[in-house]
Design an enzyme around this catalytic site. Structure first.
Site, PDB file in Angstrom:
ATOM      1  N   ARG A 135       0.825  -1.217   0.000  1.00 45.87           N
ATOM      2  CA  ARG A 135       0.000   0.000   0.000  1.00 45.87           C
ATOM      3  C   ARG A 135       0.859   1.267   0.000  1.00 45.87           C
ATOM      4  O   ARG A 135       0.453   2.286  -0.568  1.00 45.87           O
ATOM      5  CB  ARG A 135      -0.953  -0.010   1.194  1.00 45.87           C
ATOM      6  CG  ARG A 135      -2.098  -0.986   0.967  1.00 45.87           C
ATOM      7  CD  ARG A 135      -2.998  -1.077   2.162  1.00 45.87           C
ATOM      8  NE  ARG A 135      -4.269  -1.691   1.807  1.00 45.87           N
ATOM      9  CZ  ARG A 135      -5.223  -1.993   2.674  1.00 45.87           C
ATOM     10  NH1 ARG A 135      -5.042  -1.728   3.955  1.00 45.87           N
ATOM     11  NH2 ARG A 135      -6.344  -2.544   2.276  1.00 45.87           N
ATOM     12  N   LYS A 149     -16.076 -17.066   4.855  1.00 43.18           N
ATOM     13  CA  LYS A 149     -17.511 -17.154   5.131  1.00 43.18           C
ATOM     14  C   LYS A 149     -18.397 -16.772   3.952  1.00 43.18           C
ATOM     15  O   LYS A 149     -18.085 -15.839   3.220  1.00 43.18           O
ATOM     16  CB  LYS A 149     -17.865 -16.194   6.269  1.00 43.18           C
ATOM     17  CG  LYS A 149     -17.355 -16.600   7.617  1.00 43.18           C
ATOM     18  CD  LYS A 149     -17.806 -15.559   8.612  1.00 43.18           C
ATOM     19  CE  LYS A 149     -17.311 -15.836  10.005  1.00 43.18           C
ATOM     20  NZ  LYS A 149     -17.567 -14.667  10.851  1.00 43.18           N
ATOM     21  N   GLY A 208      -8.084  -8.524   0.935  1.00 45.62           N
ATOM     22  CA  GLY A 208      -6.779  -8.455   1.579  1.00 45.62           C
ATOM     23  C   GLY A 208      -6.063  -9.795   1.610  1.00 45.62           C
ATOM     24  O   GLY A 208      -4.890  -9.897   1.237  1.00 45.62           O
ATOM     25  N   GLY A 246     -12.716  -4.407   1.321  1.00 46.49           N
ATOM     26  CA  GLY A 246     -14.111  -3.955   1.400  1.00 46.49           C
ATOM     27  C   GLY A 246     -14.476  -2.992   0.288  1.00 46.49           C
ATOM     28  O   GLY A 246     -15.545  -3.098  -0.308  1.00 46.49           O
TER      29      GLY A 246
END
Ligand code: ADP
Ligand code: MG
Length: 398
Positions: free
Chosen positions: A40, A202, A354, A379
């Site tokens: 990043r 999930k 990520g 996200g």
């Protein structure tokens, strides 16, 4: 549809001799005060270089981790500042507060081309509350605003949402432009076939994105722990595998939707199982034959080959979520094998998430360089693909 139409870019700003507040995303993974992945920071360099070359005084700011109220929890920006200094070959001052006198003093002393990095924005609770007063204090530090924090665009926090509105001169940075251009291709979805690969921990994290992808994709390939829930929904006994039992009805509904829309919805046919997430050895079994007491922790080679074949002649591939517990060598082959296959596909390949990005880097062999785009935002990339408006983009509009 062009999400950034009308938004100015950093290259269009008049910044000579001006103080420019640059919201970057230096929320890097840390281990014991050490940066474990500086991607990043590297990705922010082009914007920083453009501003320095134009004679701006560069005031960088970011959040890092989730400090508890009043605690700094080893989440100082100092290590990020040191890494930036090495990468950009520039001195980086880090005032110990992002607002007030200490910040003002450092910024006041900057000469054109010089850089400072403010202390962790989340040391002030007002950041996450999108507080106007806090935004005004930050605004008083600079003459212009640039947002290059792609990974934070989906959050209506002060430095990405309330703050830009306080500047007449506000613009998107080069990383944000690159991310939106690449991820925008997934929204347009003109390159076909469009194949999505979803995995990770999930189903519940990714319901909205699965539904959005159903609107656009020709095929959806499922792996990771997420696959366990779908396999269980089809009646297979997954034994000790991670299964979200409360999501079985939802998984059935999604399977029916996919069938009704004639979307190829692929599930693993073979799996690598282990006794626990700590196992160092795996055993290959058919998806229908997970042995008693065992957990499915990776997809098997037959599944990798089927998924690779689906992506080989695709036009567009989006991948989010590792295919298994790739952090353990015994359960990494599915994820790394698929990553290799994707670099051989002729499709424009995009990785979001990520852990997925970390997996591509961990796969080695310079695979990362062979992807079309690896997003720096988890996200944010998912919300963009879902077609949601990102608060950080909306706040940049004229
Ligand atoms: P991303 O960050 O890319 O969106 P997620 O956070 O959804 O991905 O999921 C990543 C995690 O899922 C990884 O830590 C990986 O070990 C875990 N995982 C993947 N497959 C399994 C599995 N079969 N059993 C347990 N954990 C899994
Ligand atoms: Mg994750």
């Amino acid at each position: 549809m062009n999400i950034i139409e009308g938004i100015r870019t950093v290259e269009e700003l008049e910044v000579e001799n001006k103080r420019v507040f640059v919201r970057v995303d230096f929320n890097v993974p840390m281990d014991d005060g050490r940066i474990t992945d500086d991607t990043r920071i590297r990705e922010a360099l082009p914007t920083i270089e453009v501003l320095r070359a134009k004679g701006a005084k560069v005031v960088l700011a970011s959040h890092l981790g989730r400090p508890k109220p009043g605690k700094h929890d080893g989440l100082s920006m100092v290590p990020a500042g040191e890494r930036l200094a090495e990468l950009a070959d520039v001195e980086v001052h880090v005032p110990e507060n992002c607002i007030g006198k200490t910040a003002q003093k450092v910024i006041f002393d900057l000469r054109p081309g010089q850089v400072c990095l403010l202390e962790n924005l989340r040391f002030h609770e007002e950041e996450e509350k999108n507080d106007e007063g806090f935004a005004r204090e930050l605004a008083s530090l600079a003459d212009a605003y640039v947002c290059d924090a792609f990974g934070a665009l989906h959050r209506a926090h002060a430095s990405v949402h309330a703050l830009p509105r306080l500047f007449r001169d506000r613009a998107a940075g080069l990383l944000v432009m690159k991310e939106i251009r690449s991820l925008g291709r997934l929204l347009e979805a003109t390159e076909r076939p469009y194949v999505a690969i979803l995995g990770g921990a999930k189903v519940s994290d990714k319901i909205a994105v699965i539904e959005a992808l159903m609107e656009r994709c020709d095929a959806i390939l499922i792996g990771g722990a997420m696959a366990n829930t779908f396999l269980a929904a089809k009646g297979l006994n997954m034994q000790r595998s991670l299964v979200e039992h409360d999501k079985l009805p939802l998984a059935r509904t999604l399977l029916e939707k996919a069938a009704a829309r004639r979307i190829d919805f692929l599930l693993p046919t073979d799996l690598v199982v282990g006794e626990s997430v700590k196992s160092t050895e795996g055993r290959l079994v058919a998806a229908a034959d997970v042995p008693e007491g065992m957990s499915a922790l990776d997809i098997g080679p037959d599944t990798v080959a089927r998924y690779a074949a689906k992506t080989a002649d695709a036009g567009l591939v989006f991948w989010n979520g590792p295919m298994g517990l790739f952090e353990q060598a015994a359960f990494s082959r599915g994820t790394f094998g698929l990553a290799t296959a994707l670099t051989e596909s002729k499709a424009f390949t995009v990785v979001g998430g990520g852990d997925s990005a970390a997996a591509v880097h961990a796969a080695g062999g310079n695979l990362a360089a062979k992807f079309g785009h690896i997003s720096t935002g988890g996200g944010a990339s998912l919300e963009l693909i879902e077609g949601k408006k990102l608060p950080g983009i909306e706040a940049l509009r004229p």
